[in-house]
Structure formats: structure tokens, C-alpha cells
Design an enzyme around this catalytic site. Structure first.
Site, PDB file in Angstrom:
ATOM      1  N   ARG A 218      19.912  59.549 -70.383  1.00  0.00           N
ATOM      2  CA  ARG A 218      19.867  58.099 -70.656  1.00  0.00           C
ATOM      3  C   ARG A 218      19.038  57.342 -69.612  1.00  0.00           C
ATOM      4  O   ARG A 218      19.378  56.236 -69.203  1.00  0.00           O
ATOM      5  CB  ARG A 218      21.284  57.510 -70.676  1.00  0.00           C
ATOM      6  CG  ARG A 218      22.133  57.937 -71.843  1.00  0.00           C
ATOM      7  CD  ARG A 218      21.540  57.558 -73.185  1.00  0.00           C
ATOM      8  NE  ARG A 218      22.500  57.755 -74.252  1.00  0.00           N
ATOM      9  CZ  ARG A 218      22.710  58.903 -74.875  1.00  0.00           C
ATOM     10  NH1 ARG A 218      21.988  59.961 -74.555  1.00  0.00           N
ATOM     11  NH2 ARG A 218      23.599  58.993 -75.830  1.00  0.00           N
TER      12      ARG A 218
ATOM     13  N   SER B  62      27.411  53.289 -77.251  1.00  0.00           N
ATOM     14  CA  SER B  62      28.116  53.620 -76.006  1.00  0.00           C
ATOM     15  C   SER B  62      27.796  52.570 -74.952  1.00  0.00           C
ATOM     16  O   SER B  62      26.625  52.346 -74.658  1.00  0.00           O
ATOM     17  CB  SER B  62      27.654  54.961 -75.461  1.00  0.00           C
ATOM     18  OG  SER B  62      27.988  55.993 -76.337  1.00  0.00           O
TER      19      SER B  62
ATOM     20  N   GLU C 114      25.701  51.672 -69.795  1.00  0.00           N
ATOM     21  CA  GLU C 114      24.579  52.432 -70.352  1.00  0.00           C
ATOM     22  C   GLU C 114      23.483  51.491 -70.877  1.00  0.00           C
ATOM     23  O   GLU C 114      22.307  51.741 -70.664  1.00  0.00           O
ATOM     24  CB  GLU C 114      25.098  53.376 -71.443  1.00  0.00           C
ATOM     25  CG  GLU C 114      24.103  54.410 -71.904  1.00  0.00           C
ATOM     26  CD  GLU C 114      23.388  53.982 -73.137  1.00  0.00           C
ATOM     27  OE1 GLU C 114      22.202  54.257 -73.258  1.00  0.00           O
ATOM     28  OE2 GLU C 114      24.009  53.316 -73.996  1.00  0.00           O
TER      29      GLU C 114
HETATM   30  N1  EPU Z   1      36.843  61.028 -76.543  1.00  0.00           N
HETATM   31  C1  EPU Z   1      38.038  60.414 -76.219  1.00  0.00           C
HETATM   32  N2  EPU Z   1      38.324  59.196 -76.781  1.00  0.00           N
HETATM   33  C2  EPU Z   1      37.494  58.597 -77.668  1.00  0.00           C
HETATM   34  C3  EPU Z   1      36.292  59.228 -78.020  1.00  0.00           C
HETATM   35  C4  EPU Z   1      35.967  60.443 -77.433  1.00  0.00           C
HETATM   36  O1  EPU Z   1      38.822  60.913 -75.424  1.00  0.00           O
HETATM   37  O2  EPU Z   1      37.812  57.476 -78.130  1.00  0.00           O
HETATM   38  C5  EPU Z   1      36.475  62.294 -75.877  1.00  0.00           C
HETATM   39  C6  EPU Z   1      36.729  63.438 -76.798  1.00  0.00           C
HETATM   40  O3  EPU Z   1      37.390  64.440 -76.073  1.00  0.00           O
HETATM   41  C7  EPU Z   1      35.361  63.911 -77.214  1.00  0.00           C
HETATM   42  C8  EPU Z   1      34.515  63.552 -76.012  1.00  0.00           C
HETATM   43  O4  EPU Z   1      35.133  62.347 -75.513  1.00  0.00           O
HETATM   44  O5  EPU Z   1      35.333  65.284 -77.472  1.00  0.00           O
HETATM   45  C9  EPU Z   1      33.066  63.281 -76.364  1.00  0.00           C
HETATM   46  O6  EPU Z   1      33.018  62.279 -77.391  1.00  0.00           O
HETATM   47  P1  EPU Z   1      31.746  62.127 -78.335  1.00  0.00           P
HETATM   48  O7  EPU Z   1      31.464  63.405 -79.006  1.00  0.00           O
HETATM   49  O8  EPU Z   1      31.942  60.927 -79.190  1.00  0.00           O
HETATM   50  O9  EPU Z   1      30.558  61.903 -77.329  1.00  0.00           O
HETATM   51  P2  EPU Z   1      30.433  60.860 -76.145  1.00  0.00           P
HETATM   52  O10 EPU Z   1      30.163  61.647 -74.921  1.00  0.00           O
HETATM   53  O11 EPU Z   1      31.575  59.947 -76.129  1.00  0.00           O
HETATM   54  C10 EPU Z   1      27.851  60.694 -76.408  1.00  0.00           C
HETATM   55  C11 EPU Z   1      26.801  59.628 -76.418  1.00  0.00           C
HETATM   56  C12 EPU Z   1      26.722  58.961 -77.792  1.00  0.00           C
HETATM   57  C13 EPU Z   1      26.440  60.022 -78.820  1.00  0.00           C
HETATM   58  C14 EPU Z   1      27.561  61.067 -78.767  1.00  0.00           C
HETATM   59  C15 EPU Z   1      27.310  62.209 -79.720  1.00  0.00           C
HETATM   60  C16 EPU Z   1      26.664  58.770 -74.137  1.00  0.00           C
HETATM   61  C17 EPU Z   1      26.935  57.621 -73.242  1.00  0.00           C
HETATM   62  N3  EPU Z   1      27.077  58.629 -75.400  1.00  0.00           N
HETATM   63  O12 EPU Z   1      29.101  60.062 -76.579  1.00  0.00           O
HETATM   64  O13 EPU Z   1      25.618  58.060 -77.754  1.00  0.00           O
HETATM   65  O14 EPU Z   1      26.357  59.471 -80.130  1.00  0.00           O
HETATM   66  O15 EPU Z   1      27.622  61.628 -77.440  1.00  0.00           O
HETATM   67  O16 EPU Z   1      26.301  63.008 -79.192  1.00  0.00           O
HETATM   68  O17 EPU Z   1      26.072  59.756 -73.714  1.00  0.00           O
HETATM   69  C18 EPU Z   1      24.953  55.810 -77.320  1.00  0.00           C
HETATM   70  O18 EPU Z   1      24.323  56.228 -76.353  1.00  0.00           O
HETATM   71  O19 EPU Z   1      24.949  54.588 -77.621  1.00  0.00           O
HETATM   72  C19 EPU Z   1      25.756  56.733 -78.116  1.00  0.00           C
HETATM   73  C20 EPU Z   1      26.531  56.319 -79.120  1.00  0.00           C
END
Ligand code: EPU
Length: 342
Positions: free
Chosen positions: A166, A239, A335
Site C-alpha cells: 500500500r 480499508s 491507509e
Molecule cells: N477479520 C476480522 N474481523 C473482520 C474482518 C476480518 O477479525 O471484521 C480477520 C479475519 O481473521 C480475516 C483477516 O482479518 O481472515 C483478513 O481479512 P480480509 O481477508 O478481509 O483481509 P484484510 O487484511 O482485512 C486486506 C486489504 C483489503 C483487501 C482484502 C482482501 C488492507 C489494508 N486491506 O484486508 O483491501 O480487499 O485484504 O485481499 O491490506 C483496501 O485496501 O481498501 C481493501 C479493501
């Protein structure tokens, strides 16, 4: 006067997906990138702060912008064939998701995991958009920009862009570059990225055994629509917090204390922690103060339930940062670009 449209004291409420009612001293909607030098030479523009805006899907206004907001609205997709390699030059003002769908329709692979990300093509390299195991950096050959410091067109190759999680050179020197076009190198086939949590399950649910890129895209559309609130329905910027990267020792200690913590050891010996997990465990998921809150669908997403102002949203975000810090000793970073905070 062609190539751009100027609006004084311009309302920005419809130009940012967090739906913050900020104003810009001057808004310049630029339809022809070649007119940028002329525009930037205007006395009202020259010397004042500049903010480049795409669809405003990755920023928070914490107040009015006392300068010129440049909204790139140039369009165009040009395919260049050189031997077996296809390069695609895309104007900054094109919508990212439209472009991804176009590449899939043309039989290109690579961008399928990045479908449905809001924003423009020009904004994609700024924060090196990423999702479901793919980052755009992998497919960017070069970025064309107007360099406001050197006052010339600059072409930055992938290395010069200094892409990281990012992050890119464009974030390091805010206001210096105005991205005008991005050149992509896309393969016709690639080993599909199916390892990110949820993708294989979704493909199985769809009954797909031998996935093509467009199947992966469809699976990602399903996952994103289920998880992430639609900015057309509720104001948000995706995010709002980055997944923090900490030293291995810190990660291990946290994991010992909180075995349920989602954390991924990286190749560089550091750990990436799930900010969503930390925020949820600190009790903020679904919480709100007035119209500012954290989504009840995804803990990473700051939402505007209606009329929250920029300062109210920023105050709530800081409360989340302080709450996670107090509970876990980890300092979350926003972010999106936060405009107007120091
Ligand atoms: N989780 C929670 N609570 C929640 C949501 C998620 O505990 O409400 C935990 C879960 O254990 C899950 C883990 O967080 O397995 C990861 O969640 P997710 O797969 O949704 O990925 P993320 O790390 O939360 C990142 C990106 C997103 C992208 C997703 C999918 C960043 C800051 N965010 O989110 O990007 O869509 O992975 O690849 O890196 C964005 O940048 O605007 C964005 C939406």
C-alpha cells in the site's frame, strides 16, 4: 479554453466516497493531460497546495482544502503489441473496475483478483492497490506523470515507483507527481492466485473445477460484495487501516498472549498482523459515535452513516487507533490519504 473545467469554492461531497462535505478553493477537472502545464501556471494555482483526486475512494478530508484539487478525467486505452508482449497504456481518468473488466473481456490475465476495487486507474499505483493475493505493482510497467517539481513529463518505471505494501514513491512526495497514464504489461495466461482465504471455497460453490481468470474475478466479486460495504450505499473508503507490520519478536509475543490473532510471518522476518482482527478484538466493530463508525461487516472499514463530518470521522478513527494501542501495544496507521491533518 479547452482541456479542463475550473470551479471555484467547489463542493467535494460527491467526489469522495466517505461523503464528507468539504470544499476546495479551486477544482480543476482535467480532460486533457497535455493541458496540465498551462493550468498549473495560473497565478491562483501556482504556489498553492495541490491535491490530485481520482474518484476520491481512498481519502478522508478533515477540513476544506485551501488550494487546487486536480481531478484527472482524461480517458483512453491504447494497446501496443511488441512481439509476444502486450502493453496497455491507460489514461489516469479511466475507472479501474471498468479497465479490469475490459482486460478480462480481451482475454488478458493478471488483474482478475483486483476486480471491483473502487477508484481510477491513475490512483491504482499511488497506494499500490492489492487484494486477494495480488498487487497492481506486479503488472505496472511504467507510470507517466507530470512532475510539478521539475516541470516536465516523467516516466517512472516499476523500480522508480518504489512499490511496497500500500505504498509507492507517489505517497512519499505528495503533490509532486500528477499521474496522467499507467502502462501495464499483461500476460495472456498466468498461474492463478487461488490461495487467499475464501477463493477456492467460492470457486467450489460456483461449481468451477478448472478456473479461468474470469471465474476468479467472479469469485472475488462474490467475496467482496459479501464482506465490504458498498460505497454507493454507505460512505466508506475501503480499508481505513493498514495491516501493521511488526518485528517477529513482537508478533510472536502477541500470538502467545492472543492465540486467535490472525498474523502472517513475512519473507523479511517481520510479521503482518490483521488490523481487522485487532480492531474487532478491541471491541470497535459495528461501533459508532453519531454518524461516524466502524462497519459491522468488516472491522477495517470506517463508515459514514449519514452526515458525519471529516473531523468527526477522523476523531473516531483516532479513537480506534488509541483503543488498539492500549490493548495490544500496536499503533495502526491510516491507509487512505488523510487530507488536512498536519
Ligand atoms: N477479520 C476480522 N474481523 C473482520 C474482518 C476480518 O477479525 O471484521 C480477520 C479475519 O481473521 C480475516 C483477516 O482479518 O481472515 C483478513 O481479512 P480480509 O481477508 O478481509 O483481509 P484484510 O487484511 O482485512 C486486506 C486489504 C483489503 C483487501 C482484502 C482482501 C488492507 C489494508 N486491506 O484486508 O483491501 O480487499 O485484504 O485481499 O491490506 C483496501 O485496501 O481498501 C481493501 C479493501
Amino acid at each position: 479554453m479547452g482541456g479542463y473545467v475550473l470551479i471555484e469554492n467547489a463542493p467535494l461531497g460527491q467526489r469522495n466516497t466517505l461523503r464528507v462535505d468539504a470544499r476546495a478553493r479551486l477544482l480543476a477537472e482535467v480532460r486533457e493531460a497535455a493541458k496540465l502545464p498551462e493550468l498549473l501556471d495560473f497565478p491562483v494555482v501556482r504556489g498553492g497546495p495541490l491535491l490530485v483526486l481520482g474518484e476520491g475512494s481512498n481519502l478522508l478530508f478533515t477540513g476544506d482544502f485551501d488550494g487546487t484539487v486536480v481531478a484527472m478525467a482524461n480517458r483512453g486505452v491504447h494497446v501496443e503489441q511488441e512481439g509476444g508482449l502486450t502493453r496497455i497504456a491507460v489514461a489516469a481518468g479511466e475507472r479501474w473496475d471498468d479497465f479490469v473488466r475490459w482486460t478480462l473481456g480481451q482475454g488478458f490475465a493478471g488483474l482478475e483478483n483486483l476486480i471491483l476495487i473502487p477508484g481510477t486507474v491513475g490512483a491504482a499505483p499511488i497506494q499500490n492497490i492489492g487484494a486477494y493475493g495480488t498487487e497492481v505493482a506486479e503488472f505496472v510497467e511504467s507510470v507517466e506523470a507530470w512532475d510539478t517539481k521539475e516541470r516536465r513529463v516523467a516516466v517512472l518505471d516499476r523500480e522508480a515507483c518504489a512499490f511496497a505494501y500500500r505504498d509507492s514513491v507517489f505517497k512519499h512526495e505528495p503533490g509532486r507527481y500528477i499521474v496522467t497514464a499507467v502502462r501495464f504489461a499483461l500476460p495472456r495466461t498466468r498461474e492463478l492466485r487461488l490461495d487467499y482465504a475464501g477463493i477456492r471455497e467460492e470457486l467450489a460453490r460456483m461449481g468451477v473445477e478448472k478456473p479461468a481468470p474470469f471465474h476468479v474475478a467472479e469469485a472475488v466479486v462474490h467475496l467482496r460484495t459479501r464482506k465490504l460495504p458498498d460505497p454507493a450505499v454507505i460512505g466508506n473508503a475501503g480499508s481505513f487501516f493498514k495491516n501493521p507490520i511488526v518485528d517477529a519478536a513482537v508478533g510472536e509475543a502477541l500470538k502467545r498472549e492472543h492465540p486467535a490473532l490472525m498474523a502472517w510471518p513475512g519473507t523479511d522476518g517481520r510479521w503482518k498482523l490483521s488490523a481487522a482482527w485487532l480492531i474487532e478484538a478491541a471491541g470497535f466493530k459495528g461501533q459508532r459515535e453519531g454518524d461516524a463508525g466502524i462497519s459491522n461487516r468488516h472491522a477495517l472499514v470506517l463508515v459514514n452513516h449519514g452526515k458525519a463530518s471529516g473531523p468527526e470521522l477522523w476523531a473516531f478513527a483516532q479513537k480506534v487507533i488509541a483503543g488498539v494501542d492500549a490493548k495490544f501495544g500496536v499503533r495502526l496507521e491510516p491507509e487512505p490519504v488523510v487530507v488536512g491533518c498536519g
